[in-house]
Design a protein around this motif. Structure first.
Motif, PDB file in Angstrom:
ATOM      1  N   MET A 106     -25.085  13.362  36.244  1.00  0.00           N
ATOM      2  CA  MET A 106     -26.042  12.260  36.301  1.00  0.00           C
ATOM      3  C   MET A 106     -26.632  12.099  37.699  1.00  0.00           C
ATOM      4  O   MET A 106     -27.814  11.792  37.844  1.00  0.00           O
ATOM      5  CB  MET A 106     -25.378  10.949  35.849  1.00  0.00           C
ATOM      6  CG  MET A 106     -24.876  10.982  34.408  1.00  0.00           C
ATOM      7  SD  MET A 106     -26.096  11.654  33.236  1.00  0.00           S
ATOM      8  CE  MET A 106     -27.407  10.445  33.364  1.00  0.00           C
ATOM      9  N   GLU A 107     -25.803  12.346  38.724  1.00  0.00           N
ATOM     10  CA  GLU A 107     -26.319  12.263  40.084  1.00  0.00           C
ATOM     11  C   GLU A 107     -27.359  13.353  40.330  1.00  0.00           C
ATOM     12  O   GLU A 107     -28.398  13.118  40.966  1.00  0.00           O
ATOM     13  CB  GLU A 107     -25.175  12.420  41.104  1.00  0.00           C
ATOM     14  CG  GLU A 107     -24.230  11.225  41.152  1.00  0.00           C
ATOM     15  CD  GLU A 107     -23.034  11.417  40.224  1.00  0.00           C
ATOM     16  OE1 GLU A 107     -23.183  12.100  39.182  1.00  0.00           O
ATOM     17  OE2 GLU A 107     -21.971  10.881  40.547  1.00  0.00           O
ATOM     18  N   SER A 108     -27.107  14.563  39.795  1.00  0.00           N
ATOM     19  CA  SER A 108     -28.058  15.654  39.964  1.00  0.00           C
ATOM     20  C   SER A 108     -29.376  15.349  39.269  1.00  0.00           C
ATOM     21  O   SER A 108     -30.458  15.599  39.810  1.00  0.00           O
ATOM     22  CB  SER A 108     -27.467  16.962  39.415  1.00  0.00           C
ATOM     23  OG  SER A 108     -26.315  17.337  40.138  1.00  0.00           O
ATOM     24  N   ILE A 109     -29.290  14.805  38.058  1.00  0.00           N
ATOM     25  CA  ILE A 109     -30.495  14.466  37.307  1.00  0.00           C
ATOM     26  C   ILE A 109     -31.287  13.382  38.034  1.00  0.00           C
ATOM     27  O   ILE A 109     -32.513  13.471  38.193  1.00  0.00           O
ATOM     28  CB  ILE A 109     -30.138  14.019  35.876  1.00  0.00           C
ATOM     29  CG1 ILE A 109     -29.676  15.227  35.059  1.00  0.00           C
ATOM     30  CG2 ILE A 109     -31.330  13.338  35.201  1.00  0.00           C
ATOM     31  CD1 ILE A 109     -29.164  14.886  33.675  1.00  0.00           C
ATOM     32  N   ALA A 110     -30.592  12.363  38.501  1.00  0.00           N
ATOM     33  CA  ALA A 110     -31.268  11.266  39.207  1.00  0.00           C
ATOM     34  C   ALA A 110     -31.949  11.773  40.474  1.00  0.00           C
ATOM     35  O   ALA A 110     -33.053  11.345  40.820  1.00  0.00           O
ATOM     36  CB  ALA A 110     -30.262  10.174  39.558  1.00  0.00           C
TER      37      ALA A 110
END
Length: 582
Positions: free
Chosen positions: A253-257
């Motif tokens: 999720m951090e990578s996507i954000a």
């Protein structure tokens, strides 16, 4: 090393007698998803792509249902090529300006109801639309270019230079690059900008706001977060579009954000840039786990050149007491000139020679050079300009408009204020008259002066541009001669882009090459080149040699370093970036 290019195939070349429709008529009813998919597909072609070959492109693009149509197109192209002086191998369907234009059109288009076209029908419609853009971007520009350069036809030295600038300026920075050089220099410039802001008290709140916006705690996290993008660009194993698929894991999720921050349009901030939508958003989200890189060059340039615009968007939203009051000036003067250029040249020259930085000079002298070096009787004067060419001018193909824009940016502005060329001339006058306030350790009669203009965007690497600016410089030197000065020892003005200085620093830092010798070589054999006194096997060889003399300094130096086997990963990149990529 030769200046060469391919001839762009247009609608009329391969569909003679067919009256073209408008772009809307070809593309209405085709979904945005399909048009964007085609855009990112054709933008993914590498430089010197195998698909520049017309036959290879047609085989790749058309399905077997359209075999007859593809054969007809090829036969028409073969007939067209036979009537010209060029072979079919010199022609190409893909043209980077048309590919970029297609993306912008697809991005901005008003979409109505999607129609149920078959895939073969869409292939032909999109192909014809693309050929129409090729016509708009080449054939339709030719009358403008011809008209705007006709007044120079009597000037044998100036006319071909003006024509090649008008022909290439709109696409030079898209077609004249080496992807690894862009990757390395953009990463170094990004890290340097973060380091600069960290040392600037006025920017501490802005830097903290930037980290909060991206959900990171340091600039190292930012650089590391871009690693999937860089790897995807540098090591892709096929042409056409590149996808980044975010795998499952605790950091998904951090990578996507993080990547979503690069798919938010900020085109209103890009000012003089062309193709703003694509520059500001070279990544778009395809589905829940996949991001697509539309144009690799813009993806990498967003890392360094685009960093300022990321900071500007955040700075504009900060409370008044936390804002950097003149972020643009901080970036162009304090960072680009004083921080980047001064640091670079200090490493180029080490502790040798008589040196003065802009910091030292500006504090005590008006209109001093941005950097000054003297090695005995040889003087190297540097001016630095972190400027752009207006997008509308760049894409106009009107040389009169281009010439005026360049003159305002590099010679003298609307208010009569001297810019780079006249600033250098004014200091040449002081050198020749013995009135240079900060250096009296030379004999003005023996001084050999090397004027150098450092620019911070690759657009100034356009073939012929150095010669054109040097025409102005020589005209100004002629005025000094009329004042009674001996200008015979004033060398031609050389334009150098900052990325070239960064990328090749180590060969000069470690004295593998002499910067002075390289400058002299370029000045003698490129800027001041003449076929007179040289022997060639044919008229064509002499003409090609004249064309090659238009090659920019950056391309000349990169080729020289590569040919001597001196190319290695820059030490600064190893020192500052490698540890982040463990």
């Amino acid at each position: 090393m030769e200046l060469s290019g391919r001839i762009v195939i247009t609608f009329d070349d391969v569909l003679p007698g067919e009256k073209p429709l408008s772009l809307d008529e070809y593309l209405d009813g085709i979904s945005k998803e399909m048009l964007i998919k085609f855009s990112s597909f054709i933008l993914g072609f590498s430089r010197n792509s195998e698909f520049e070959n017309p036959s290879a492109f047609l085989r790749m693009y058309f399905s077997k249902e359209n075999k007859d149509f593809a054969n007809e197109v090829f036969e028409n192209l073969s007939s067209f090529a036979k009537e010209s002086e060029y072979g079919i191998a010199t022609y190409s369907f893909p043209y980077i300006v048309s590919s970029l234009s297609f993306f912008e059109y697809a991005h901005d288009k008003d979409y109505g109801e999607t129609k149920s076209f078959s895939n073969p029908e869409m292939e032909i419609k999109i192909f014809k639309a693309y050929l129409l853009l090729n016509k708009f971007n080449t054939t339709d520009r030719t009358p403008i270019l011809n008209e705007s350069t006709k007044h120079l036809k009597g000037e044998i030295s100036k006319y071909p230079v003006a024509y090649i600038i008008g022909l290439l300026l709109n696409n030079s920075d898209f077609s004249n690059y080496e992807i690894r050089k862009v990757f390395v220099t953009q990463t170094i410039r990004a890290i340097s900008f973060f380091e600069f802001l960290a040392k600037t008290p006025e920017a501490h709140e802005l830097l903290e706001a930037f980290f909060n916006e991206y959900g990171i705690s340091s600039y190292q996290d930012y650089i590391r977060g871009l690693l999937p993008i860089k790897i995807s660009v540098l090591y892709k194993d096929k042409e056409a579009h590149t996808d980044i698929v975010i795998p499952d894991g605790e950091h998904k999720m951090e990578s996507i954000a993080f990547l979503e921050k690069f798919s938010i349009p900020e085109s209103q901030l890009l000012g003089d840039f062309d193709f703003k939508n694509l520059r500001s958003t070279p990544i778009y989200r395809v589905d829940e786990n996949t991001f697509r890189l539309t144009y690799p060059l813009f993806v990498l340039e967003l890392i360094g050149n685009g960093l300022y615009f990321k900071f500007k968007a955040i700075n504009d939203q900060l409370p008044k007491d936390e804002k950097v009051t003149n972020l643009y000036g901080l970036k162009t003067y304090e960072f680009s000139e004083k921080y980047i250029l001064h640091t670079l040249l200090k490493e180029y020259y080490g502790n040798r020679y008589f040196q003065k930085t802009g910091d030292e000079l500006d504090a005590n002298y008006d209109a001093a050079p941005d950097y000054y070096v003297r090695n005995g009787k040889r003087i190297f004067m540097f001016e630095s300009k972190d400027i752009l060419i207006n997008a509308a001018v760049k894409q106009s193909s009107d040389f009169n408009v281009i010439d005026r824009e360049l003159s305002l940016k590099l010679l003298q502005n609307e208010k009569g204020k001297p810019k780079a060329v006249l600033q250098l001339i004014n200091n040449v006058r002081k050198i020749l008259s013995g009135t240079l306030e900060f250096d009296s350790g030379f004999n003005p009669k023996n001084a050999i002066v090397h004027p150098i203009l450092v620019l911070h965007y690759r657009i100034f690497n356009t073939a012929g541009l150095n010669k054109w600016v040097n025409f102005w410089f020589r005209e100004e030197l002629a005025k000094l001669s009329k004042e009674g000065f001996d200008t015979s020892n004033i060398r031609p003005l050389v334009l150098i882009d900052i990325d070239t200085l960064i990328y090749n620093k180590d060969v000069f830092k470690h004295k593998k090459l002499s910067f002075e010798d390289v400058l002299i070589d370029y000045q003698d054999n490129y800027i001041d080149f003449s076929v007179r006194g040289r022997k060639y096997n044919s008229r064509e060889a002499a003409i090609q040699a004249q064309k090659n003399s238009l090659i920019p300094f950056g391309e000349f130096l990169d080729a020289l370093v590569d040919s001597k086997g001196m190319r290695s990963v820059p030490e600064e990149f190893i020192e500052k970036a490698y540890s982040m990529f463990d």
